[in-house]
Design a protein around this motif. Structure first.
Motif, PDB file in Angstrom:
ATOM      1  N   LYS A 163      27.300 -59.616   8.366  1.00 25.06           N
ATOM      2  CA  LYS A 163      28.820 -59.951   8.446  1.00 25.06           C
ATOM      3  C   LYS A 163      28.404 -59.602   9.831  1.00 25.06           C
ATOM      4  CE  LYS A 163      34.016 -59.453   9.325  1.00 25.06           C
ATOM      5  NZ  LYS A 163      34.921 -58.879   9.127  1.00 25.06           N
ATOM      6  N   ARG A 164      29.034 -60.503  10.706  1.00 32.41           N
ATOM      7  CA  ARG A 164      28.237 -60.612  12.709  1.00 32.41           C
ATOM      8  C   ARG A 164      28.258 -58.992  12.780  1.00 32.41           C
ATOM      9  NH1 ARG A 164      31.026 -60.454  16.912  1.00 32.41           N
ATOM     10  NH2 ARG A 164      32.695 -61.390  15.473  1.00 32.41           N
ATOM     11  N   GLU A 165      29.277 -58.035  12.727  1.00 34.72           N
ATOM     12  CA  GLU A 165      29.863 -56.524  13.371  1.00 34.72           C
ATOM     13  C   GLU A 165      28.113 -55.785  12.335  1.00 34.72           C
ATOM     14  OE1 GLU A 165      33.276 -58.665  13.982  1.00 34.72           O
ATOM     15  OE2 GLU A 165      31.845 -58.732  11.932  1.00 34.72           O
ATOM     16  N   ALA A 166      27.933 -56.155  11.405  1.00 37.81           N
ATOM     17  CA  ALA A 166      26.861 -55.056  10.598  1.00 37.81           C
ATOM     18  C   ALA A 166      25.518 -55.949  11.154  1.00 37.81           C
ATOM     19  CB  ALA A 166      27.487 -54.929   9.585  1.00 37.81           C
ATOM     20  N   VAL A 167      25.056 -57.147  11.345  1.00 37.99           N
ATOM     21  CA  VAL A 167      23.435 -57.470  11.506  1.00 37.99           C
ATOM     22  C   VAL A 167      22.844 -56.427  11.802  1.00 37.99           C
ATOM     23  CG1 VAL A 167      22.447 -59.300  12.357  1.00 37.99           C
ATOM     24  CG2 VAL A 167      24.196 -59.754  10.647  1.00 37.99           C
ATOM     25  N   ASP A 168      22.606 -55.994  12.965  1.00 38.62           N
ATOM     26  CA  ASP A 168      21.435 -54.770  13.738  1.00 38.62           C
ATOM     27  C   ASP A 168      21.606 -53.958  12.720  1.00 38.62           C
ATOM     28  OD1 ASP A 168      21.953 -57.234  15.116  1.00 38.62           O
ATOM     29  OD2 ASP A 168      22.543 -56.971  16.970  1.00 38.62           O
ATOM     30  N   SER A 169      22.801 -53.721  12.672  1.00 32.87           N
ATOM     31  CA  SER A 169      22.755 -51.466  12.005  1.00 32.87           C
ATOM     32  C   SER A 169      21.905 -52.350  10.994  1.00 32.87           C
ATOM     33  CB  SER A 169      24.703 -51.505  12.325  1.00 32.87           C
ATOM     34  OG  SER A 169      24.482 -51.251  13.308  1.00 32.87           O
ATOM     35  N   VAL A 170      22.628 -53.151  10.085  1.00 33.08           N
ATOM     36  CA  VAL A 170      21.038 -53.268   9.102  1.00 33.08           C
ATOM     37  C   VAL A 170      20.193 -52.670   8.847  1.00 33.08           C
ATOM     38  CG1 VAL A 170      21.167 -54.429   6.847  1.00 33.08           C
ATOM     39  CG2 VAL A 170      23.475 -53.565   7.527  1.00 33.08           C
ATOM     40  N   ALA A 171      19.810 -54.003   9.792  1.00 27.91           N
ATOM     41  CA  ALA A 171      18.215 -54.374  10.033  1.00 27.91           C
ATOM     42  C   ALA A 171      17.545 -52.789  10.560  1.00 27.91           C
ATOM     43  CB  ALA A 171      17.851 -55.033  11.022  1.00 27.91           C
ATOM     44  N   TRP A 172      18.782 -51.800  11.681  1.00 26.94           N
ATOM     45  CA  TRP A 172      17.886 -51.245  12.129  1.00 26.94           C
ATOM     46  C   TRP A 172      18.196 -49.947  10.768  1.00 26.94           C
ATOM     47  CZ3 TRP A 172      20.849 -46.214  11.518  1.00 26.94           C
ATOM     48  CH2 TRP A 172      20.008 -45.233  12.293  1.00 26.94           C
ATOM     49  N   ALA A 173      19.291 -49.594  10.588  1.00 28.75           N
ATOM     50  CA  ALA A 173      19.232 -48.286   9.417  1.00 28.75           C
ATOM     51  C   ALA A 173      18.266 -49.058   8.288  1.00 28.75           C
ATOM     52  CB  ALA A 173      20.322 -48.535   8.678  1.00 28.75           C
ATOM     53  N   ALA A 174      17.611 -49.761   7.735  1.00 30.23           N
ATOM     54  CA  ALA A 174      16.257 -50.175   6.770  1.00 30.23           C
ATOM     55  C   ALA A 174      14.777 -50.353   7.708  1.00 30.23           C
ATOM     56  CB  ALA A 174      16.852 -52.056   6.409  1.00 30.23           C
ATOM     57  N   ARG A 175      15.317 -50.526   8.552  1.00 26.25           N
ATOM     58  CA  ARG A 175      13.633 -49.872   8.592  1.00 26.25           C
ATOM     59  C   ARG A 175      13.250 -48.408   9.364  1.00 26.25           C
ATOM     60  NH1 ARG A 175      14.635 -54.931  13.217  1.00 26.25           N
ATOM     61  NH2 ARG A 175      13.603 -56.849  11.989  1.00 26.25           N
ATOM     62  N   LYS A 176      13.998 -47.812   9.634  1.00 24.37           N
ATOM     63  CA  LYS A 176      14.123 -45.940   9.754  1.00 24.37           C
ATOM     64  C   LYS A 176      13.935 -45.998   8.312  1.00 24.37           C
ATOM     65  CE  LYS A 176      15.405 -42.499  12.257  1.00 24.37           C
ATOM     66  NZ  LYS A 176      14.362 -42.161  13.956  1.00 24.37           N
ATOM     67  N   ALA A 177      15.123 -45.994   7.478  1.00 29.63           N
ATOM     68  CA  ALA A 177      14.782 -45.373   6.482  1.00 29.63           C
ATOM     69  C   ALA A 177      13.740 -45.982   5.281  1.00 29.63           C
ATOM     70  CB  ALA A 177      15.973 -45.546   5.841  1.00 29.63           C
ATOM     71  N   ARG A 178      13.114 -46.634   5.289  1.00 27.10           N
ATOM     72  CA  ARG A 178      12.222 -47.547   4.959  1.00 27.10           C
ATOM     73  C   ARG A 178      12.969 -48.591   3.282  1.00 27.10           C
ATOM     74  NH1 ARG A 178       8.383 -43.790   3.656  1.00 27.10           N
ATOM     75  NH2 ARG A 178       9.607 -41.623   4.305  1.00 27.10           N
ATOM     76  N   CYS A 179      13.969 -49.095   4.470  1.00 34.55           N
ATOM     77  CA  CYS A 179      14.150 -49.426   2.809  1.00 34.55           C
ATOM     78  C   CYS A 179      13.900 -51.417   3.133  1.00 34.55           C
ATOM     79  CB  CYS A 179      16.014 -49.777   2.709  1.00 34.55           C
ATOM     80  SG  CYS A 179      16.337 -47.271   2.877  1.00 34.55           S
ATOM     81  N   HIS A 180      14.847 -51.733   1.761  1.00 33.71           N
ATOM     82  CA  HIS A 180      14.933 -53.465   2.567  1.00 33.71           C
ATOM     83  C   HIS A 180      16.321 -53.782   2.306  1.00 33.71           C
ATOM     84  CE1 HIS A 180      11.454 -52.918  -0.400  1.00 33.71           C
ATOM     85  NE2 HIS A 180      11.513 -52.253  -1.436  1.00 33.71           N
ATOM     86  N   TYR A 181      15.706 -55.362   2.633  1.00 30.07           N
ATOM     87  CA  TYR A 181      17.164 -55.148   3.591  1.00 30.07           C
ATOM     88  C   TYR A 181      17.913 -56.960   3.727  1.00 30.07           C
ATOM     89  CZ  TYR A 181      15.440 -56.858   8.661  1.00 30.07           C
ATOM     90  OH  TYR A 181      14.755 -57.199   8.781  1.00 30.07           O
ATOM     91  N   ILE A 182      18.531 -56.957   3.339  1.00 34.96           N
ATOM     92  CA  ILE A 182      19.195 -58.884   3.958  1.00 34.96           C
ATOM     93  C   ILE A 182      20.554 -58.707   4.688  1.00 34.96           C
ATOM     94  CG2 ILE A 182      20.603 -60.634   2.443  1.00 34.96           C
ATOM     95  CD1 ILE A 182      19.068 -59.993   0.011  1.00 34.96           C
ATOM     96  N   ASN A 183      20.575 -59.098   6.451  1.00 38.96           N
ATOM     97  CA  ASN A 183      21.418 -59.348   6.657  1.00 38.96           C
ATOM     98  C   ASN A 183      22.052 -60.170   7.243  1.00 38.96           C
ATOM     99  OD1 ASN A 183      19.269 -59.493   8.714  1.00 38.96           O
ATOM    100  ND2 ASN A 183      19.582 -57.824  10.103  1.00 38.96           N
TER     101      ASN A 183
END
Length: 236
Positions: free
Chosen positions: A77-97
């Protein structure tokens, strides 16, 4: 194994608007135990319960990260896109946004093949091999590479199914949740007052529409993962 306090503060959650649910007419009756009141036609989420479930999710992620488990964060969802990418990079996780491609997990053989093609195209592009191809062929492959980057860029290094999936918006990414349920992959999901709290393994009652709310919840989860990863590294 010692745990750090996740510093889950009710006032901080209030300031981020975590307690704001949807309008009363949009609610899911199964959310009744997680709602404390309604204010001007809007349901108010009980933050004491939110804190308890968020703490439980942090404990689970800490334990999983401390033994080397892998995570996937999903939020398209638009509101989550940036936060998901930030969180995944910070925690070294995979992500789909971006868009969830049907069968991403349940048809893993096809996804794995696409990821191999994606990595191969990236390598060819970085090495300059695509630039040496005829213009038409190079343009076609660059368009394919751009599509791969958009939809698979956050999972390009994912070699196997994730151990735990974090879903930011349960309704928006219902397909992802259903695939996890089918495969028995544990899930942590934010649930607003219009969601079904019984679908995910750990449901965190929270405003899943506000950027500040999403960011705060993900920040706590990221801290737990990072702490767990640090413990794993020290124990090696």
């Amino acid at each position: 194994m010692a745990r750090r306090s996740w510093n889950i503060d009710l006032d901080e959650m209030m300031r981020a608007g975590v307690h704001f649910g949807h309008r009363i007419k949009k609610w899911n009756p199964r959310m009744a135990p997680y709602i404390s009141a309604n204010r001007k036609g809007i349901h108010i989420i009980n933050l004491t319960i939110t804190a308890r479930f968020l703490s439980g999710a942090c404990d689970l992620l800490f334990d999983a990260a401390s033994i080397g488990k892998q995570f996937l964060i999903v939020g398209t969802k638009r509101e989550a896109v940036d936060s998901v990418a930030w969180a995944a990079r910070k925690a070294r996780c995979h992500y789909i946004n971006q868009k969830w491609l049907g069968g991403t997990l349940t048809n893993w053989a096809t996804t794995r093949m696409r990821l191999r093609q994606f990595r191969d195209l990236r390598t060819r592009d970085k090495s300059g091999k695509l630039a040496r191809l005829p213009k038409r062929e190079a343009a076609m492959l660059k368009r394919k590479l751009a599509r791969f980057q958009t939809y698979l860029g956050g999972i390009k290094y994912m070699k196997r199914l994730p151990d735990i999936v974090i879903i930011v918006h349960q309704d928006e990414d219902a397909k992802a949740l259903r695939e996890c349920i089918t495969l028995g992959i544990p899930t942590i999901s934010l649930i607003d007052t219009n969601c079904d709290p019984d679908l995910a393994d750990i449901s965190i009652p929270a405003n899943d529409d506000a950027v500040a709310s999403i960011r705060l919840i993900l920040t706590k989860l990221v801290i737990a993962i990072c702490e767990g990863r640090s413990s794993y590294i020290r124990d090696l």
